[in-house]
Design a protein around this motif. Structure first.
Motif, PDB file in Angstrom:
ATOM      1  N   GLY A 106       0.861  -1.701  -0.087  1.00 31.84           N
ATOM      2  CA  GLY A 106      -0.102  -0.040   0.425  1.00 31.84           C
ATOM      3  C   GLY A 106       1.109   1.204   0.116  1.00 31.84           C
ATOM      4  N   VAL A 107       0.002   2.408  -0.443  1.00 33.86           N
ATOM      5  CA  VAL A 107       0.602   3.856  -0.051  1.00 33.86           C
ATOM      6  C   VAL A 107       0.198   4.592   0.584  1.00 33.86           C
ATOM      7  CG1 VAL A 107       2.261   5.573  -1.490  1.00 33.86           C
ATOM      8  CG2 VAL A 107       2.488   3.134  -2.705  1.00 33.86           C
ATOM      9  N   GLU A 108       0.118   5.226   1.721  1.00 34.79           N
ATOM     10  CA  GLU A 108      -0.473   6.469   2.255  1.00 34.79           C
ATOM     11  C   GLU A 108       0.570   7.116   2.208  1.00 34.79           C
ATOM     12  OE1 GLU A 108      -3.778   5.685   6.174  1.00 34.79           O
ATOM     13  OE2 GLU A 108      -2.689   4.380   5.262  1.00 34.79           O
ATOM     14  N   ASN A 109      -0.101   8.404   2.847  1.00 33.61           N
ATOM     15  CA  ASN A 109       0.438   9.550   3.537  1.00 33.61           C
ATOM     16  C   ASN A 109       2.060   9.546   3.045  1.00 33.61           C
ATOM     17  OD1 ASN A 109      -1.812  10.043   4.454  1.00 33.61           O
ATOM     18  ND2 ASN A 109      -1.076   8.881   5.840  1.00 33.61           N
ATOM     19  N   GLY A 110       2.233   9.022   1.429  1.00 28.50           N
ATOM     20  CA  GLY A 110       3.865   9.537   1.010  1.00 28.50           C
ATOM     21  C   GLY A 110       4.333   8.123   1.711  1.00 28.50           C
ATOM     22  N   VAL A 111       4.251   7.685   1.679  1.00 30.44           N
ATOM     23  CA  VAL A 111       4.613   5.563   2.364  1.00 30.44           C
ATOM     24  C   VAL A 111       4.556   4.916   1.873  1.00 30.44           C
ATOM     25  CG1 VAL A 111       5.645   4.854   4.266  1.00 30.44           C
ATOM     26  CG2 VAL A 111       5.222   7.495   4.744  1.00 30.44           C
ATOM     27  N   LEU A 112       5.823   3.952   0.910  1.00 32.97           N
ATOM     28  CA  LEU A 112       4.758   2.255   0.344  1.00 32.97           C
ATOM     29  C   LEU A 112       5.260   1.367   1.537  1.00 32.97           C
ATOM     30  CD1 LEU A 112       6.224   1.941  -3.394  1.00 32.97           C
ATOM     31  CD2 LEU A 112       6.828  -0.289  -1.367  1.00 32.97           C
ATOM     32  N   ARG A 113       4.372   0.844   1.518  1.00 26.18           N
ATOM     33  CA  ARG A 113       4.702  -0.395   2.552  1.00 26.18           C
ATOM     34  C   ARG A 113       4.844  -1.960   1.645  1.00 26.18           C
ATOM     35  NH1 ARG A 113       5.513   1.658   7.586  1.00 26.18           N
ATOM     36  NH2 ARG A 113       3.957   3.942   8.289  1.00 26.18           N
ATOM     37  N   GLY A 114       5.417  -2.491   2.280  1.00 27.27           N
ATOM     38  CA  GLY A 114       4.779  -3.941   1.658  1.00 27.27           C
ATOM     39  C   GLY A 114       6.186  -4.563   2.011  1.00 27.27           C
ATOM     40  N   PRO A 115       5.826  -7.247   2.146  1.00 24.75           N
ATOM     41  CA  PRO A 115       6.442  -7.143   2.771  1.00 24.75           C
ATOM     42  C   PRO A 115       7.781  -7.194   1.680  1.00 24.75           C
ATOM     43  CG  PRO A 115       4.971  -8.380   1.909  1.00 24.75           C
ATOM     44  CD  PRO A 115       4.994  -7.034   1.861  1.00 24.75           C
ATOM     45  N   GLY A 116       9.788  -6.528   2.044  1.00 26.46           N
ATOM     46  CA  GLY A 116      10.273  -6.631   0.412  1.00 26.46           C
ATOM     47  C   GLY A 116      10.341  -5.500  -0.127  1.00 26.46           C
ATOM     48  N   CYS A 117       9.680  -4.544   0.367  1.00 25.73           N
ATOM     49  CA  CYS A 117      10.021  -3.413  -0.323  1.00 25.73           C
ATOM     50  C   CYS A 117      11.022  -2.494  -0.479  1.00 25.73           C
ATOM     51  CB  CYS A 117       8.347  -2.711  -0.574  1.00 25.73           C
ATOM     52  SG  CYS A 117       8.721  -1.724   1.606  1.00 25.73           S
ATOM     53  N   PHE A 118      11.188  -2.479   0.947  1.00 24.35           N
ATOM     54  CA  PHE A 118      12.629  -1.273   1.230  1.00 24.35           C
ATOM     55  C   PHE A 118      14.111  -1.926   0.485  1.00 24.35           C
ATOM     56  CE2 PHE A 118      15.729   0.030   4.234  1.00 24.35           C
ATOM     57  CZ  PHE A 118      15.941   1.201   4.400  1.00 24.35           C
ATOM     58  N   ASP A 119      13.570  -3.812   1.013  1.00 26.02           N
ATOM     59  CA  ASP A 119      15.065  -4.645   1.020  1.00 26.02           C
ATOM     60  C   ASP A 119      14.705  -6.051   0.102  1.00 26.02           C
ATOM     61  OD1 ASP A 119      17.530  -6.112   1.307  1.00 26.02           O
ATOM     62  OD2 ASP A 119      16.860  -6.577   3.541  1.00 26.02           O
ATOM     63  N   MET A 120      14.985  -5.901  -1.148  1.00 23.41           N
ATOM     64  CA  MET A 120      15.405  -4.671  -2.003  1.00 23.41           C
ATOM     65  C   MET A 120      14.454  -4.526  -3.287  1.00 23.41           C
ATOM     66  SD  MET A 120      19.204  -5.164  -3.162  1.00 23.41           S
ATOM     67  CE  MET A 120      18.834  -4.497  -4.849  1.00 23.41           C
ATOM     68  N   LYS A 121      12.847  -4.701  -3.181  1.00 14.54           N
ATOM     69  CA  LYS A 121      11.844  -4.945  -4.613  1.00 14.54           C
ATOM     70  C   LYS A 121      12.423  -3.475  -5.196  1.00 14.54           C
ATOM     71  CE  LYS A 121      10.124  -8.608  -4.016  1.00 14.54           C
ATOM     72  NZ  LYS A 121       9.097 -10.333  -4.031  1.00 14.54           N
ATOM     73  N   THR A 122      12.480  -2.665  -4.525  1.00 14.87           N
ATOM     74  CA  THR A 122      12.334  -1.422  -5.084  1.00 14.87           C
ATOM     75  C   THR A 122      13.413  -0.694  -5.666  1.00 14.87           C
ATOM     76  OG1 THR A 122      10.695  -0.140  -2.957  1.00 14.87           O
ATOM     77  CG2 THR A 122      12.477   1.660  -4.122  1.00 14.87           C
ATOM     78  N   GLY A 123      15.195  -1.210  -4.937  1.00 17.25           N
ATOM     79  CA  GLY A 123      15.862  -0.871  -5.151  1.00 17.25           C
ATOM     80  C   GLY A 123      16.410  -1.726  -7.186  1.00 17.25           C
ATOM     81  N   VAL A 124      15.918  -3.289  -6.985  1.00 19.83           N
ATOM     82  CA  VAL A 124      15.720  -3.140  -8.472  1.00 19.83           C
ATOM     83  C   VAL A 124      14.452  -2.383  -9.636  1.00 19.83           C
ATOM     84  CG1 VAL A 124      14.961  -5.870 -10.120  1.00 19.83           C
ATOM     85  CG2 VAL A 124      15.755  -5.837  -7.449  1.00 19.83           C
ATOM     86  N   VAL A 125      13.918  -1.803  -9.025  1.00 26.12           N
ATOM     87  CA  VAL A 125      13.132  -1.210  -9.971  1.00 26.12           C
ATOM     88  C   VAL A 125      13.755  -0.032 -10.395  1.00 26.12           C
ATOM     89  CG1 VAL A 125      10.874  -0.038 -10.248  1.00 26.12           C
ATOM     90  CG2 VAL A 125      10.189  -1.983  -9.319  1.00 26.12           C
ATOM     91  N   MET A 126      14.607   0.649  -9.207  1.00 27.67           N
ATOM     92  CA  MET A 126      15.265   2.136  -9.657  1.00 27.67           C
ATOM     93  C   MET A 126      15.842   1.674 -10.781  1.00 27.67           C
ATOM     94  SD  MET A 126      15.402   3.076  -5.783  1.00 27.67           S
ATOM     95  CE  MET A 126      16.986   4.183  -6.389  1.00 27.67           C
ATOM     96  N   ALA A 127      16.888   0.447 -10.708  1.00 26.83           N
ATOM     97  CA  ALA A 127      17.591   0.267 -11.444  1.00 26.83           C
ATOM     98  C   ALA A 127      17.571  -0.106 -12.913  1.00 26.83           C
ATOM     99  CB  ALA A 127      18.249  -1.293 -11.126  1.00 26.83           C
ATOM    100  N   PHE A 128      15.887  -0.237 -13.132  1.00 29.86           N
ATOM    101  CA  PHE A 128      15.460  -0.716 -14.522  1.00 29.86           C
ATOM    102  C   PHE A 128      15.361   1.047 -14.828  1.00 29.86           C
ATOM    103  CE2 PHE A 128      14.213  -5.052 -13.173  1.00 29.86           C
ATOM    104  CZ  PHE A 128      15.198  -5.949 -13.391  1.00 29.86           C
ATOM    105  N   HIS A 129      14.377   1.617 -14.526  1.00 26.93           N
ATOM    106  CA  HIS A 129      14.245   2.877 -14.038  1.00 26.93           C
ATOM    107  C   HIS A 129      15.499   3.695 -15.073  1.00 26.93           C
ATOM    108  CE1 HIS A 129       9.508   3.079 -14.134  1.00 26.93           C
ATOM    109  NE2 HIS A 129       9.828   1.486 -13.467  1.00 26.93           N
ATOM    110  N   ALA A 130      16.868   3.899 -14.072  1.00 23.16           N
ATOM    111  CA  ALA A 130      17.609   4.428 -14.331  1.00 23.16           C
ATOM    112  C   ALA A 130      18.383   3.845 -15.715  1.00 23.16           C
ATOM    113  CB  ALA A 130      18.317   4.585 -13.156  1.00 23.16           C
ATOM    114  N   LEU A 131      18.527   2.509 -16.110  1.00 25.90           N
ATOM    115  CA  LEU A 131      19.163   2.782 -17.354  1.00 25.90           C
ATOM    116  C   LEU A 131      18.144   2.532 -17.897  1.00 25.90           C
ATOM    117  CD1 LEU A 131      20.116  -0.876 -15.732  1.00 25.90           C
ATOM    118  CD2 LEU A 131      21.849   1.231 -16.690  1.00 25.90           C
TER     119      LEU A 131
END
Length: 393
Positions: free
Chosen positions: A104-129
């Motif tokens: 979920g995303v609420e009040n500017g905060v995204l939550r969910g199992p593994g979101c921070f460590d580290m599935k968000t980082g994988v998505v960031m890499a794809f978008h950056a490249l």
């Protein structure tokens, strides 16, 4: 070379405009649960990561299955390997965690199992490249067993890192968005105790108590730590005995070791293997050893200085740096001599915990930083030998 002003002004705005798509990709990955020990779940996650990555990179990855664990590798372009981008798609969360920790995303905060460590980082890499004009010379490696200590992927990571100009690790940032410029090395041991069973009420004197031997060995092991050197030696999981009225014939305990340098890692290893039984008739066996080498500050110094300068140019600085006790695959890339910068992924907190979360507002800023850093590293790698960066403002 500073980031040109027009690019600096637009890059963050570009990723702000792309934020809905970034969030949608993160949701896809987080909703596909992938605990490291569940090989089928990791394989399903790898399929999804491959699909998302291929959409951004215009190329399908190689699927590399080692000991049943699925890793993904993109070797982009035909040129020499220059930059390695490292991430992992496995998590510590068991299947079913979404029921109690929904995405979920609420009040500017995204939550969910593994979101921070580290599935968000994988998505960031794809978008950056995907935002780069050229990705020639970039290797992207997304592994499936990092949370276990990378037992099957270590050799793969080290092989891909050798010879690269830089390894960028998309693990989540430290508190406040700090990059991780120093990581402790890790050793893991299991101490096995063997005694002799006897009736605890009738003839305990005929037994050799593995529980008591464990107590002696736990104290001896814990004493190997050295706070001044930053070395921690921590007995963790303990198991001994079978029934409450039987002298324990067997026992075991695990030991977690964290060190700042290889000399300390070697010292502790020698001491662990020198453990000897205290009780007559008891036996002690030590298995395990060093798991990850230390990542020294020297490995990241130049890359951090470059990233800090780029962050200032983008208006997303100042960057801070921190040494951490946790290890990552950056330990392996640094261990083979490749300059390594870690913690380039999500800003947030709560890794492995109920409050795991990502700060949404930082996603465009940090993805812009990653993009500009990649662009500069690739540009530098393509220059004729001897041409140095222009570091003037």
């Amino acid at each position: 070379m500073t980031v040109p002003a027009p690019q600096s002004a637009s890059l963050v705005r570009d990723f702000e405009a792309a934020l809905p798509k970034i969030l949608a990709d993160i949701e896809l990955l987080v909703r596909c649960e992938s605990p490291s020990a569940d090989l089928a779940a990791v394989a399903r996650s790898a399929d999804l990561v491959a699909e998302v990555g291929a959409a951004h990179l215009a190329a399908a990855p190689e699927r590399i299955v080692l000991d049943g664990r699925t890793h993904l590798r993109w070797r982009l372009g035909d040129g020499p390997r220059r930059v390695l981008v490292v991430g992992h798609h496995d998590t510590v969360w068991p299947v079913g965690s979404l029921a109690t920790h929904p995405f979920g995303v609420e009040n500017g905060v995204l939550r969910g199992p593994g979101c921070f460590d580290m599935k968000t980082g994988v998505v960031m890499a794809f978008h950056a490249l995907a935002a780069l004009e050229s990705t020639d010379g970039v290797t992207v490696l997304v592994t499936g067993d990092e949370e276990l200590g990378s037992p099957s992927s270590r050799a793969l990571i080290e092989a891909e890192a050798r010879g690269c100009d830089a390894a960028l690790v998309l693990e989540a940032s430290a508190d406040g968005g700090a990059l991780k410029t120093e990581r402790k090395g890790v050793s893991r041991y299991e101490v096995l105790l063997r005694g002799r069973a006897a009736h605890a009420g009738l003839e305990p004197h005929l037994g050799v108590n593995a529980s008591v031997e464990a107590a002696h060995q736990i104290l001896a092991t814990a004493a190997l730590g050295d706070a001044a050197a930053g070395t921690t030696v921590t007995p963790t999981v303990l198991d001994a005995g079978t029934t409450t009225n039987t002298v324990a014939a067997e026992g075991r305990f695990a030991v977690d070791v964290r060190v700042r340098d290889t000399a300390e890692q070697d010292r502790v290893d020698v001491a662990m293997r020198a453990l000897r039984p205290v009780l007559d008739g008891a036996r002690v066996e030590v298995v395990g050893g060093p798991n990850r080498p230390p990542m020294s500050r020297d490995a990241s110094r130049d890359l951090f200085a470059r990233a800090a300068r780029i962050a200032d140019g983008l208006g997303v600085g100042p960057l801070s740096a921190v040494a951490v006790g946790g290890a990552s695959d950056g330990n392996f890339t640094a261990g083979v001599g490749t300059p390594t910068l870690d913690g380039l992924g999500a800003v947030g907190g709560g890794a492995h915990a109920d409050h795991e979360h990502v700060e949404v507002a930082e996603l465009p800023r940090r993805t812009a930083l990653l993009t500009a850093l990649l662009r500069e590293l690739l540009d530098h790698a393509q220059r004729p030998h001897g041409k140095e960066d222009d570091t003037s403002d």
